[in-house]
Every structure is written in C-alpha cells, then in structure tokens.
Scaffold this active site. Structure first.
Site, PDB file in Angstrom:
ATOM      1  N   ASN A  65       6.670 -11.728   2.716  1.00 32.98           N
ATOM      2  CA  ASN A  65       6.203 -10.346   2.747  1.00 32.98           C
ATOM      3  C   ASN A  65       4.991 -10.247   3.673  1.00 32.98           C
ATOM      4  OD1 ASN A  65       5.269  -7.768   2.293  1.00 32.98           O
ATOM      5  ND2 ASN A  65       5.336  -7.903   0.065  1.00 32.98           N
TER       6      ASN A  65
ATOM      7  N   HIS B 138      12.167  -2.345   2.812  1.00 32.29           N
ATOM      8  CA  HIS B 138      11.036  -3.287   2.767  1.00 32.29           C
ATOM      9  C   HIS B 138      11.232  -4.251   1.603  1.00 32.29           C
ATOM     10  CE1 HIS B 138       7.044  -4.980   2.952  1.00 32.29           C
ATOM     11  NE2 HIS B 138       6.970  -4.810   1.650  1.00 32.29           N
TER      12      HIS B 138
ATOM     13  N   CYS C  56       2.212  -2.153   1.972  1.00 33.41           N
ATOM     14  CA  CYS C  56       3.571  -2.411   2.455  1.00 33.41           C
ATOM     15  C   CYS C  56       4.225  -1.172   3.051  1.00 33.41           C
ATOM     16  CB  CYS C  56       4.435  -2.949   1.316  1.00 33.41           C
ATOM     17  SG  CYS C  56       3.897  -4.571   0.710  1.00 33.41           S
TER      18      CYS C  56
ATOM     19  N   PHE D   4       1.470 -13.287   0.306  1.00 33.88           N
ATOM     20  CA  PHE D   4       1.640 -12.524   1.534  1.00 33.88           C
ATOM     21  C   PHE D   4       1.360 -13.377   2.763  1.00 33.88           C
ATOM     22  CE2 PHE D   4       0.577  -9.497  -1.795  1.00 33.88           C
ATOM     23  CZ  PHE D   4       1.625  -8.600  -1.676  1.00 33.88           C
TER      24      PHE D   4
END
Length: 235
Positions: free
Chosen positions: A183, A150, A7, A58
C-alpha cells in the site's frame, strides 16, 4: 497541492485534474502523486507506539498521469487510454474516527480501525456505484465492468468481492499491485491503473465500462466511472 488525503489522494487528484482540463480549453494537466512514508519513520515513543504498525504497513511510491479533454483535437499524436466519464466523492456519516491522518508533535500520525473500516467500505461501495451509473443512465452488471480499486487492505478487496458477488479475478489488478508493491497510499491507484492498462493491452482483457475507487480519511469513498478507449479495447 493535496496533502493528508491518505489513500484517497490519487483518486482525488485525478478528479481535480478532470475538472481543470474540462474547464480550460486545450489544457493538459500533469498529476504527480508522491508518497514518501519513510520520512515518517522514527523510533517508538511512549504516547505513539501504535505508529510502528503504520510504518510497517505502508511503502513509498510515485506515479504520474497526464489528463486532458478533447483528446486528439489539440494534439493529434495523443493516444488516450481511459476516459474519466464522471467522478464523485462520498463521505460516510459517523465514520470520521475509522481512518484519520494528522500532524502531531511526533510527526505524521494516523489511526486505522481495521475491524470497522473493512465492513464500512464494503457496505457502501454498491450504493456509490449505483448512484454513479444511475446518474449517467447506464445499466451495467458489476461483473461486466473492469475494476481499478485502491487495495488498501486485502480484507477490503475480499469484502468487496463478496458484497458485489464478483467473479474471480475481477480485482486482479488491485491484488497484483498490493502483492508486488504494498500500500503506497495515494500513489497506489496510479499503479493499479497502469496494471489494468497492461492487462487490456497485452493480455487482451476485455471491458468497455469500468470503475475506479479510492478510500481515505473521512471515511471517504472516491468513485470514478471509466470508459476504455479503442486504444485499449480489442477490435
């Protein structure tokens, strides 16, 4: 090429692009961040059943940014949005097990210890911010900043809100991207930057100084101090 940065890849690549642009007169650096988690999709295997959780958590995403220095000097038609004032990377000691990425015989693999990860992120964010702004000699209140963080997990955003005593809506750009796209690993931060740009251009959201933060294996915290240009700030 940056790989297995998880990430933090988007923030890391912008930090690297900043260094390249500032040390090469007139250079313009294209940052392309592509995350295709679908390539890691596979059925469960006896020793890697936990990978199913990651595959469900994800998504795929891609974003691009052009980074340069001396805006308007070499290319008068440029319309810069955010100035990347300073960038730093912090690796929190004793946390290399909290978030990992590696290549195994079963393909791309990684571990996320959520119960440890969430408090580690929240507990270290304020120190990273204080160090970043302290080195610049800029005194700011956290609620005076605009935020591009983030959004790896909603719980991380919730804990950062609480740790920094942020007003409601300060992390709205991050929450919007997480809700609408999920994400997307390193590419997510570029989506958050674009959402923050939209909020400032279209909705009139204010803020002169801001911060971008990314999280990744290590446990690593990427911190970048941003300054909104006159193209974004309401006159």
């Amino acid at each position: 090429m940056l790989q297995l940065n998880g990430c933090a890849a988007g923030s890391s690549s912008l930090r690297l692009a900043k260094d390249i642009a500032e040390n090469n007169r007139g250079a313009r650096v294209l940052v392309a961040c592509v995350e295709l988690t679908i390539v890691a999709f596979r059925g469960p295997e006896e020793d890697y059943l936990h990978t199913l959780v990651g595959q469900a958590s994800f998504g795929d995403g891609a974003g691009a940014v052009i980074v340069g220095a001396d805006a308007g000097v070499h290319y008068p038609a440029e319309r810069p949005l955010f100035e990347m004032v300073s960038a730093s990377q912090t690796v929190v000691p004793g946390t290399d097990h909290v978030l990992t990425m590696r290549i195994t015989e079963a393909g791309l693999d990684g571990h996320i210890l959520r119960r440890e990860l969430v408090p580690v992120a929240a507990e270290n964010v304020e120190r990273c911010l204080s160090d970043a702004f302290g080195q610049l000699g800029v005194g700011v209140e956290w609620n005076d900043l605009f935020w591009t963080v983030h959004p790896g997990l909603r719980a991380i955003l919730d804990h950062i809100d609480k740790a920094l005593r942020l007003e409601p809506g300060k992390l709205a750009a991050s929450r919007t991207v997480l809700r609408e796209y999920g994400n997307m690993l390193g590419a997510t931060i570029i989506f958050v930057l674009d959402e923050q740009r939209r909020r400032m251009e279209e909705d009139g959201e204010g803020g002169e100084w801001g911060v971008m933060m990314g999280f990744g294996p290590g446990f690593t915290i990427e911190t970048m101090v941003l300054h909104a240009t006159s193209n974004l700030r309401k006159k």
